[in-house]
Design an enzyme around this catalytic site. Structure first.
Site, PDB file in Angstrom:
ATOM      1  N   PRO A   1       0.809  -1.227   0.000  1.00 60.13           N
ATOM      2  CA  PRO A   1       0.000   0.000   0.000  1.00 60.13           C
ATOM      3  C   PRO A   1       0.843   1.279   0.000  1.00 60.13           C
ATOM      4  CG  PRO A   1       0.038  -0.937   2.187  1.00 60.13           C
ATOM      5  CD  PRO A   1       0.794  -1.891   1.301  1.00 60.13           C
ATOM      6  N   CYS A   2       1.462   1.566  -1.130  1.00 60.96           N
ATOM      7  CA  CYS A   2       2.322   2.741  -1.224  1.00 60.96           C
ATOM      8  C   CYS A   2       1.534   4.033  -1.036  1.00 60.96           C
ATOM      9  CB  CYS A   2       3.075   2.745  -2.543  1.00 60.96           C
ATOM     10  SG  CYS A   2       2.011   2.824  -3.983  1.00 60.96           S
ATOM     11  N   HIS A   3       0.206   3.971  -1.208  1.00 58.39           N
ATOM     12  CA  HIS A   3      -0.608   5.171  -0.994  1.00 58.39           C
ATOM     13  C   HIS A   3      -0.598   5.599   0.474  1.00 58.39           C
ATOM     14  CE1 HIS A   3      -3.269   1.698  -0.444  1.00 58.39           C
ATOM     15  NE2 HIS A   3      -3.962   2.446   0.396  1.00 58.39           N
TER      16      HIS A   3
END
Length: 192
Positions: free
Chosen positions: A138-140
Site C-alpha cells: 500500500p504505497c498510498h
C-alpha cells in the site's frame, strides 16, 4: 503455473489488472481512464504474459483487492509477491509499507528512519514510485513530508493517493490545493 499471465477484474474504482508468474504476483495495475489503457500498460510491462483465468491463490488476492477498494477490510499479508529483480532496499521499503495499518499513513522520512537509513528519504520516495504491487504493497499510505497526498506511481493509473486513502477512511493531515499554493503569495486585497 507456467510462465507469466494476467487477468483483468472489476473493482469499486474500475477495472484493475493483476499479473503473476511461477513465483507469485509480479504486478497490480490500478485502472487507467479506459480499460484498453489498463490492458496496454500490462502488455507494455509484460509482453510475454497472456490473459487467462487466475489460479486460486491469485483469485483470493483479487477478491481481497476488490474488497479493499469497496472500503472493506481484507488481509493481503499472505499474498506471495515475486520480488525477482527488485533491489534489496526497495524490498525493505515494500515490507515496511505492508506493515502500515489500514487508515494510517507514514512519511518518506519516517520510513527511512524505520529502515535505519535516515538519509535515504529520496531513495524511499523512488522505491515507492516504482512499486509494481499496488494495493498489496500500500504505497498510498506513504506520503511526502507534511502528509501531502502526492501523485501515485505510474502503475496507479488514474487513481490518486488521496482517493485510495479516502476509501480506507484515512485523512492525510494536509493536502495541497490551488488555494494552498496561490494564497500565501497573492498580494493582500485592498480594503475599500
Amino acid at each position: 503455473m507456467a510462465g507469466r499471465a494476467y487477468s483483468i477484474f472489476d473493482t469499486g474504482i474500475g477495472r484493475c489488472g493483476i499479473a503473476w508468474g511461477d513465483c507469485g504476483i509480479i504486478a497490480v495495475q490500478l485502472p487507467e481512464a479506459r480499460e484498453i489503457d489498463t490492458r496496454r500498460r500490462l502488455f507494455q510491462l509484460y509482453p510475454e504474459a497472456r490473459e487467462t483465468r487466475a489460479p486460486v491463490d491469485v483469485g483470493i488476492a483479487i477478491e481481497s483487492i476488490a474488497e479493499l477498494l469497496r472500503g472493506g477490510s481484507a488481509d493481503l499479508s499472505d499474498v506471495t509477491l515475486d520480488m525477482t529483480g527488485i533491489p534489496t532496499f526497495n524490498q525493505r521499503v515494500y515490507a515496511f509499507a505492508r506493515s502500515i495499518p489500514r487508515g494510517e499513513t507514514r512519511t518518506y522520512g519516517e520510513v527511512a528512519s524505520h529502515l535505519r537509513a535516515s538519509g535515504a528519504v529520496y531513495s524511499v520516495a523512488q522505491a515507492i514510485g516504482r512499486n509494481p504491487f499496488m494495493i498489496i504493497v500500500p504505497c498510498h499510505r506513504v506520503l511526502e513530508a507534511g502528509h501531502y497526498a502526492d501523485k501515485i506511481s505510474p502503475n496507479g493509473g488514474a487513481i490518486s493517493k488521496r482517493r485510495l486513502l479516502s476509501i480506507e477512511g484515512a485523512h492525510p493531515t494536509a493536502s495541497k490545493t490551488l488555494f494552498d499554493v496561490l494564497l500565501p503569495v497573492a498580494p493582500p486585497r485592498p480594503q475599500t
